[in-house]
Design a protein around this motif. Structure first.
Motif, PDB file in Angstrom:
ATOM      1  N   SER A 121      34.425  35.629  31.390  1.00  0.00           N
ATOM      2  CA  SER A 121      34.964  35.070  32.752  1.00  0.00           C
ATOM      3  C   SER A 121      34.621  33.576  33.107  1.00  0.00           C
ATOM      4  CB  SER A 121      34.299  35.879  34.012  1.00  0.00           C
ATOM      5  OG  SER A 121      34.413  37.141  33.896  1.00  0.00           O
ATOM      6  N   ILE A 122      35.423  32.958  33.278  1.00  0.00           N
ATOM      7  CA  ILE A 122      35.093  31.731  33.802  1.00  0.00           C
ATOM      8  C   ILE A 122      35.463  31.020  35.145  1.00  0.00           C
ATOM      9  CG2 ILE A 122      35.244  30.619  31.409  1.00  0.00           C
ATOM     10  CD1 ILE A 122      38.041  29.666  31.926  1.00  0.00           C
ATOM     11  N   PHE A 123      36.031  32.057  35.878  1.00  0.00           N
ATOM     12  CA  PHE A 123      36.194  31.882  37.479  1.00  0.00           C
ATOM     13  C   PHE A 123      35.910  32.957  38.214  1.00  0.00           C
ATOM     14  CE2 PHE A 123      40.043  30.051  35.010  1.00  0.00           C
ATOM     15  CZ  PHE A 123      39.563  28.824  35.260  1.00  0.00           C
ATOM     16  N   PHE A 124      35.562  33.016  39.213  1.00  0.00           N
ATOM     17  CA  PHE A 124      35.043  33.842  40.516  1.00  0.00           C
ATOM     18  C   PHE A 124      35.535  33.359  41.700  1.00  0.00           C
ATOM     19  CE2 PHE A 124      31.211  31.660  40.483  1.00  0.00           C
ATOM     20  CZ  PHE A 124      30.964  31.624  41.888  1.00  0.00           C
TER      21      PHE A 124
ATOM     22  N   TYR B  99      46.426  29.576  41.516  1.00  0.00           N
ATOM     23  CA  TYR B  99      46.233  29.386  40.323  1.00  0.00           C
ATOM     24  C   TYR B  99      45.324  30.702  39.687  1.00  0.00           C
ATOM     25  CZ  TYR B  99      43.760  27.832  36.196  1.00  0.00           C
ATOM     26  OH  TYR B  99      43.303  27.712  34.711  1.00  0.00           O
ATOM     27  N   LEU B 100      44.333  30.971  40.747  1.00  0.00           N
ATOM     28  CA  LEU B 100      43.260  31.777  40.598  1.00  0.00           C
ATOM     29  C   LEU B 100      44.057  33.459  40.341  1.00  0.00           C
ATOM     30  CD1 LEU B 100      40.113  31.050  42.088  1.00  0.00           C
ATOM     31  CD2 LEU B 100      40.512  30.807  39.566  1.00  0.00           C
ATOM     32  N   SER B 101      44.996  33.748  41.110  1.00  0.00           N
ATOM     33  CA  SER B 101      45.682  34.854  41.255  1.00  0.00           C
ATOM     34  C   SER B 101      46.802  35.075  39.982  1.00  0.00           C
ATOM     35  CB  SER B 101      46.391  34.939  42.673  1.00  0.00           C
ATOM     36  OG  SER B 101      47.463  34.063  42.554  1.00  0.00           O
ATOM     37  N   SER B 102      46.877  33.954  39.190  1.00  0.00           N
ATOM     38  CA  SER B 102      47.323  34.025  38.071  1.00  0.00           C
ATOM     39  C   SER B 102      46.716  34.275  36.956  1.00  0.00           C
ATOM     40  CB  SER B 102      48.465  32.854  37.793  1.00  0.00           C
ATOM     41  OG  SER B 102      47.644  31.741  37.691  1.00  0.00           O
ATOM     42  N   GLN B 103      45.417  34.396  36.856  1.00  0.00           N
ATOM     43  CA  GLN B 103      44.481  34.600  35.878  1.00  0.00           C
ATOM     44  C   GLN B 103      44.241  35.840  35.537  1.00  0.00           C
ATOM     45  OE1 GLN B 103      43.610  31.747  34.094  1.00  0.00           O
ATOM     46  NE2 GLN B 103      45.183  30.926  35.550  1.00  0.00           N
TER      47      GLN B 103
END
Length: 193
Positions: free
Chosen positions: A163-166, A176-180
């Motif tokens: 994981s690199i985002f939260f 952007y995050l919802s596409s990860q």
């Protein structure tokens, strides 16, 4: 004459001293395998666990080859651990212990990623990434649970899901995050890569 030589020596020293960028001790490391080296020897050289080096490099055994690049775990000094603990405290206040470990792990994964700066300080202070840096809550002391979470995250490097985002979808929205890819959900935080 002596004064001119002394002044020239000082100028050379200053030019050399300021030509090298200052780096935090907690930065991404790699090691190029030399003939005859083992994972155990490499791990001992850097003061990390051989199992952790295997995990970080997706090795199911200790086979390595000359010229191979091995990723090494982030090794943090006390000031970096304190900084990361304060970030975890501010970002994951009210979250479970597992959530705090996961937040610390995201920061460590970013240090290892080519998408982010290669030091803990650089990642934490990278633009608008973490609201506690922007609103000043990162300056508040960390609790014992956040400190333990950081220690566990440091020991756990290489064993996570990358994981690199939260984010907390109740507090923030991001196309952007919802596409990860979602790696896990812990408490109110969604973790992604």
């Amino acid at each position: 004459m002596f004064k001119k030589m002394w002044m020239a020596g000082i100028a050379v020293f200053c030019a050399l001293a300021f030509s090298f960028p200052m780096q935090s001790s907690a930065h991404a490391n790699t090691h190029t395998v030399q003939k005859g080296e083992s994972i155990y020897e490499i791990a001992m050289k850097y003061g990390v666990s051989a199992k952790q080096v295997e995990a970080m490099n997706n090795k199911s055994n200790a086979d390595i080859y000359p010229g191979e690049q091995l990723k090494l775990p982030v090794v943090a000094g006390e000031s970096e651990k304190d900084l990361l603990s304060r970030l975890v405290e501010a970002e994951a206040k009210g979250e479970s212990y597992a959530g705090k470990v996961a937040v610390a792990t995201v920061v460590l994964n970013r240090v290892e990623s080519d998408q982010f700066p290669d030091s803990l300080y650089g990642v934490i202070h990278d633009g608008y990434q973490f609201s506690p840096v922007l609103n000043g809550t990162i300056h508040q002391p960390a609790g014992e649970e956040s400190k333990r979470a950081v220690e566990e995250a440091l020991a756990y490097q290489g064993y996570d899901r990358g994981s690199i985002f939260f984010y907390n979808p109740d507090k923030a929205q991001s196309s952007y995050l919802s596409s990860q890819e979602v790696t896990t959900v812990i408490g109110n935080h969604v973790f992604l890569r």
